[in-house]
Design an enzyme around this catalytic site. Structure first.
Site, mmCIF file in Angstrom:
data_model
loop_
_atom_site.group_PDB
_atom_site.id
_atom_site.type_symbol
_atom_site.label_atom_id
_atom_site.label_comp_id
_atom_site.label_asym_id
_atom_site.label_seq_id
_atom_site.Cartn_x
_atom_site.Cartn_y
_atom_site.Cartn_z
ATOM 1 N N TYR A 182 -75.935 87.117 -45.523
ATOM 2 C CA TYR A 182 -74.584 87.577 -45.199
ATOM 3 C C TYR A 182 -73.586 86.701 -45.940
ATOM 4 C CZ TYR A 182 -70.447 88.726 -42.381
ATOM 5 O OH TYR A 182 -69.208 89.129 -41.961
ATOM 6 N N ASP A 211 -73.792 80.237 -51.418
ATOM 7 C CA ASP A 211 -72.883 80.441 -50.294
ATOM 8 C C ASP A 211 -73.214 79.366 -49.265
ATOM 9 O OD1 ASP A 211 -71.650 81.137 -47.957
ATOM 10 O OD2 ASP A 211 -71.968 83.290 -48.197
ATOM 11 N N LYS A 265 -65.718 77.682 -42.607
ATOM 12 C CA LYS A 265 -65.076 77.068 -41.447
ATOM 13 C C LYS A 265 -65.286 75.564 -41.260
ATOM 14 C CE LYS A 265 -68.581 80.210 -40.044
ATOM 15 N NZ LYS A 265 -68.728 81.617 -39.782
HETATM 16 N N1 HOZ Z 1 -70.717 86.481 -38.408
HETATM 17 C C1 HOZ Z 1 -70.499 85.262 -37.716
HETATM 18 C C2 HOZ Z 1 -71.713 84.426 -37.610
HETATM 19 N N2 HOZ Z 1 -72.539 84.364 -38.739
HETATM 20 C C3 HOZ Z 1 -69.960 85.505 -36.337
HETATM 21 C C4 HOZ Z 1 -68.514 85.324 -36.331
HETATM 22 C C5 HOZ Z 1 -67.884 85.367 -34.939
HETATM 23 O O1 HOZ Z 1 -68.176 86.293 -34.176
HETATM 24 O O2 HOZ Z 1 -67.117 84.492 -34.625
#
Ligand code: HOZ
Length: 427
Positions: free
Chosen positions: A142, A237, A265
């Site tokens: 992802y 990534d 983040k």
């Molecule tokens: N796609 C995010 C984890 N790989 C989740 C993001 C969220 O729901 O805060």
């Protein structure tokens, strides 16, 4: 009705599915998402006052735990100076300098507001630099929700059974080719079938959005060689692995250098931040130096920069944090595996550093196929059994558990005894 239930009912009227990011809706595990009212150290508290030991940690950035005093104080100082200027500020320079010092090969970075933006822009740079349009990504990886990346994607897309998103033009998805994670032959075959057309290979150096999947020996080195041989760029990534697996991220841990790296983040210490970067000559393509357009009013936001800087400074000055969180996670993985074995529940636990996933399967999990054959219903039952015992796990078998520096002996012991009791409940 609990407060979380009331809030979820209200939320569903005004937010699609009641959430602002799909995995949070608990769709894969059922039940009502807990609305979180606060966090400190390893613990979070929900709107009903229930406390949990948290293994989501805001999906990774909280490597020092919730509400770390040094980060909070840095944010408070920044807030007193102003919230947003839409103009350069000192801390964005400080943060960029520190990132370049900590990550080898990183010479220039551009701050963004999220990992999605960072990836979208890094891909644009790769296309511009190579004059090619096609990309290779891996099934189950992802890279945020830009059009080009929602092809056989992991994380929420996978959790909801939609690895290919609606609304993505077929023409843009057709430029993204997918290979099997840990399968170099599949990558070589794509290069052979698309000579001089592949701009870049993008990979999560440790896959963490189909659950944690460890790169096999030689996989990342093999990607480096295939990219070099075919004139393509290698994009790591590191939104999840950056500054988490080591000061220099997965590049340092595995000794493989990427051409472009994306961050998320963790460089905001909990505030919304992302970044992409790499060698100076590649990044010279980015506006205003070059013609690859990329911009953002909140990019380099002073409050976010202050938070990220405080966190990275802490990690830089206290590198022993890495050994501590890796050790804690290793101990947890071993104890949870033993607990499952004792009651005869087959699990495969994948762990790298402070990231781990418990897959309910007898198979080794080395790629997306094996991850998806694990038992999702059993994961959901275990998730709820743990939640009832005050342990907050990712609400999807396709996400990673994150251990922070605030997960101490007491938390680990409590988690292991909750795991023992929860496994028994599954029989
Ligand atoms: N796609 C995010 C984890 N790989 C989740 C993001 C969220 O729901 O805060």
């Amino acid at each position: 009705m609990s407060v979380s239930e009331e809030l979820f009912t209200r939320a569903k009227r005004v937010l699609p599915g009641g959430v602002n990011s799909p995995v949070r809706a608990f769709g894969a595990v059922g039940g009502t998402p807990r609305f979180i009212s606060g966090g400190r150290g390893s613990r979070i508290t929900d709107a009903d006052g229930a406390k949990y030991i948290d293994y989501v940690c805001s999906w990774g950035p909280l490597i020092l735990g919730h509400n770390h005093p040094q980060i909070r104080e840095a944010v408070e100082r920044a807030v007193r100076r102003g919230l947003s200027f839409g103009a350069p500020c000192e801390d964005e320079v400080n943060l960029a300098e520190l990132m370049c010092e900590m990550v080898s090969g990183l010479e220039t970075v551009r701050m963004t507001s999220s990992g999605t933006e960072a990836v979208m822009s890094a891909v644009r740079v790769a296309r511009r630099a190579t004059g090619r349009e096609k990309l290779i990504k891996f099934e189950g990886c992802y890279h945020g929700h830009s059009d080009a990346m929602l092809v056989k994607a992991g994380s929420g897309a996978l959790t909801f059974g939609k690895p290919d998103s609606g609304g993505v033009p077929a023409s843009s998805a057709s430029l993204t080719l997918t290979a099997g994670y840990n399968n170099l032959l599949s990558v070589a075959a794509l290069f052979d079938a698309n000579p001089r057309e592949i701009a870049a290979v993008i990979v999560e150096p440790v896959a963490a959005n189909m659950g944690v999947v460890v790169p096999a020996d030689g996989f990342l080195e093999g990607l480096r060689k295939l990219c070099d041989k075919n004139g393509a760029l290698l994009i790591f990534d590191e939104v999840i692995t950056g500054f988490r697996l080591a000061r220099g991220g997965a590049q340092e841990k595995y000794g493989v250098a990427a051409d472009l790296v994306t961050f998320g983040k963790i460089i905001g210490g909990g505030m919304p931040v992302g970044a992409f970067g790499g060698r100076r000559e590649l990044m010279a393509n980015v506006a205003p130096l070059g013609d690859v357009y990329q911009a953002g009013t909140l990019s380099g936001n002073p409050v976010a920069m202050a938070a990220g800087l405080a966190q990275l400074r802490y990690l830089n000055e206290n590198p022993e944090v890495y050994a501590a969180i890796d050790g804690a996670c290793a101990e947890l993985a071993t104890a949870v595996a033993e607990a499952a074995k004792r009651v005869g529940i087959p699990v495969t636990i994948n762990r790298v550093g402070s990231l781990m996933t418990v897959f309910f399967t007898r198979e080794e999990v080395t790629d997306f196929g094996a991850a998806s054959r694990s038992d999702g219903e059993r994961y959901a039952a275990w998730f709820h059994a743990m939640l009832r015992r005050g342990i907050y796990l990712p609400p999807s078998r396709y996400e990673a558990m994150f251990v922070s520096a605030a997960h101490a002996r007491r938390e680990l012991d409590r988690t292991v005894s909750a795991a023992r009791a929860s496994f028994k409940e599954l029989l």
